[in-house]
Motif scaffolding. Sequence first.
Motif, short mmCIF file in Angstrom:
data_model
loop_
_atom_site.label_atom_id
_atom_site.label_comp_id
_atom_site.label_asym_id
_atom_site.label_seq_id
_atom_site.Cartn_x
_atom_site.Cartn_y
_atom_site.Cartn_z
N VAL A 172 -37.61 15.96 70.06
CA VAL A 172 -38.98 16.37 70.34
C VAL A 172 -39.18 16.53 71.85
O VAL A 172 -39.75 17.53 72.32
CB VAL A 172 -39.98 15.35 69.77
N ALA A 173 -38.72 15.57 72.61
CA ALA A 173 -38.90 15.63 74.07
C ALA A 173 -38.18 16.83 74.66
O ALA A 173 -38.71 17.52 75.55
CB ALA A 173 -38.40 14.34 74.71
N ASP A 174 -36.97 17.10 74.17
CA ASP A 174 -36.18 18.20 74.72
C ASP A 174 -36.74 19.55 74.30
O ASP A 174 -36.80 20.50 75.09
CB ASP A 174 -34.73 18.06 74.26
N PRO B 92 -34.87 7.45 67.02
CA PRO B 92 -34.50 7.69 68.43
C PRO B 92 -33.98 9.10 68.66
O PRO B 92 -34.36 9.75 69.65
CB PRO B 92 -33.41 6.63 68.68
N ALA B 93 -33.14 9.60 67.74
CA ALA B 93 -32.63 10.96 67.90
C ALA B 93 -33.75 11.98 67.74
O ALA B 93 -33.78 13.00 68.45
CB ALA B 93 -31.53 11.23 66.87
N ILE C 283 -42.39 20.05 63.36
CA ILE C 283 -42.54 19.37 62.07
C ILE C 283 -42.57 17.86 62.27
O ILE C 283 -43.39 17.15 61.66
CB ILE C 283 -41.39 19.78 61.13
N ALA C 284 -41.68 17.36 63.11
CA ALA C 284 -41.66 15.92 63.39
C ALA C 284 -42.98 15.46 63.96
O ALA C 284 -43.52 14.41 63.59
CB ALA C 284 -40.51 15.59 64.34
N CYS C 285 -43.56 16.23 64.87
CA CYS C 285 -44.84 15.85 65.46
C CYS C 285 -45.97 15.89 64.43
O CYS C 285 -46.87 15.05 64.45
CB CYS C 285 -45.18 16.80 66.62
#
Length: 413
Positions: free
Chosen positions: A330-332, A324-325, A402-404
Amino acid sequence: MGEPDVEAAARDALRSFATVMGQRAEMLTELLVARSTELIAELPHDPGLVDLLAGSVGSNLETLTHLLRGHVPVDDVRAPAAAVEYARRLAQRGTPPGALLRAYRLGQQLVLAWAGDEIAGRVRDPRTALRTSQLLTETSFAYIDAVSEDVMGAYQGERERWLAHRSATRREVVEALLRGERRDAAHVEAALGYRLAQHHLGLLLWDDEATVAAAGAPEEAIARIVAHLGAGTPLVVPHDRGTWWAWLPVDAGADPRGLDLPAGSSLRVAAGRVAHGLDGLLATHRSAVATQRVAQVGQVPPGRLVSAADPTVRAAALLVGDLPATRALVADALGPLAADGDAAARLRETLLVFVQERESHVATAARLHLHRNTVKYRVDRAVALRGRPLAEDRLDLELALIACRHLAPAVLT
C-alpha cells in the motif's frame, strides 16, 4: 333455599358431576383427542404421539375429577406424569409451545360445554345449577393454570436440553469434517438434519459484545437473510458463546451483497461463496471464515454483512494473510494517497471504482452517484498524490486500493 343452602347444594352437585365425569372419562378422552388433532395442525399425528396425547388427556381428566370431588386441594395439584412426558416429546419434535397451550384451552372449552348440558339436565334448581357451573369453571381455570405452568416448564427445560444436545452433535460432526475426517454422506445428513446434495451459502455470525442476551440474536438475522435470498431451511450450529455457523440452501447464483441487519443489531455477518455438495459445505464455510478475518481487521461496524461474492473481498482475504507485506504494498503503490483520513479515503474509493470501470468518468459517476466533473477532480487529485500515472504498476495499484477499502486502518500510513 337461602344462599348458604344454594352453595352447599352446588358443591354437592359438583361432586356428583365429578363422579359422572369419571364414568365418562373414556368417551371424553376420545372426544378431546379427536378434536385436538383435528383443530390444532401443529400437533403430531403419528400413532405413537397420538397415544401419548390420549394418555395425557386421560390423566388430566382423572386428576381434575379428584380435584372436583375435593380429594386434593388445588394448591397441591401437579401435572400428571403422562402430561409432562407429552410436553417433553413435543419439545423434542420442535412443536410450537403455543400448540400445547391451545390444546389445554381447547380441552377446557370442550369439557365446560359438555358439563353445561350435564349440569342443566341433572340440577333442577336454576340457582344451584348456575352456581355449580360457576364452581366448575373456577376450579377448571385453577387446574389449567397450575398444570399448564408445570407442562410448560417441562417443555422449556426439555427443549433447551434437546437443542443443546443436537447443537453439540452437529458441531461435533461439522468440526470432524473440517478436520478432514471423511464420513458417509448419509450419516452426515442424518446427524445434521440437512441435505448435502444442494448449493450452500455459508454464514459466520458473531457478536463482539458476547452478552447472555445474544444467545437468540442470530435467529432474526438469519431469517432476514433467508427471506432476502428465498433460501430453504438453514442449518445453524452455535460455535461458542458469541459465534454461530450457518448454512443456507440457495440457488447457485444467490448473492447476499447489499443486505444489512436491522438497526441496532450488534451482530456482524460474513458470507462465503456459494458451493455445492459436501465439499461445497466445507468450502463455503472456509470462505466465510476468511471473509470474517477481513471484516475484523477492517473493523466493520455492527449490523453489516460482508460477502465473498464481492471479488474485492476475496482479494482482501488473500492480502490480510500477510499484513506487513500488504502495508508495504500500500505504501509503495499509493504514496501519500495511503494517508489515514476521510479526504484520502474518498479519493481512493473514487479511484478504485474508476479503475474497475475501465477509466470511464461517466460509468464511475453513475456508480457513485456523483457528477462527472467531481469524479474527474477526484481522480486527478488522487493520481497527483500518488505521484505516478495510472498505467504504472497497475496491478499493485488496484490491490493496494482494495486493501485500503477493506482493511483500513490497519494498512494505512
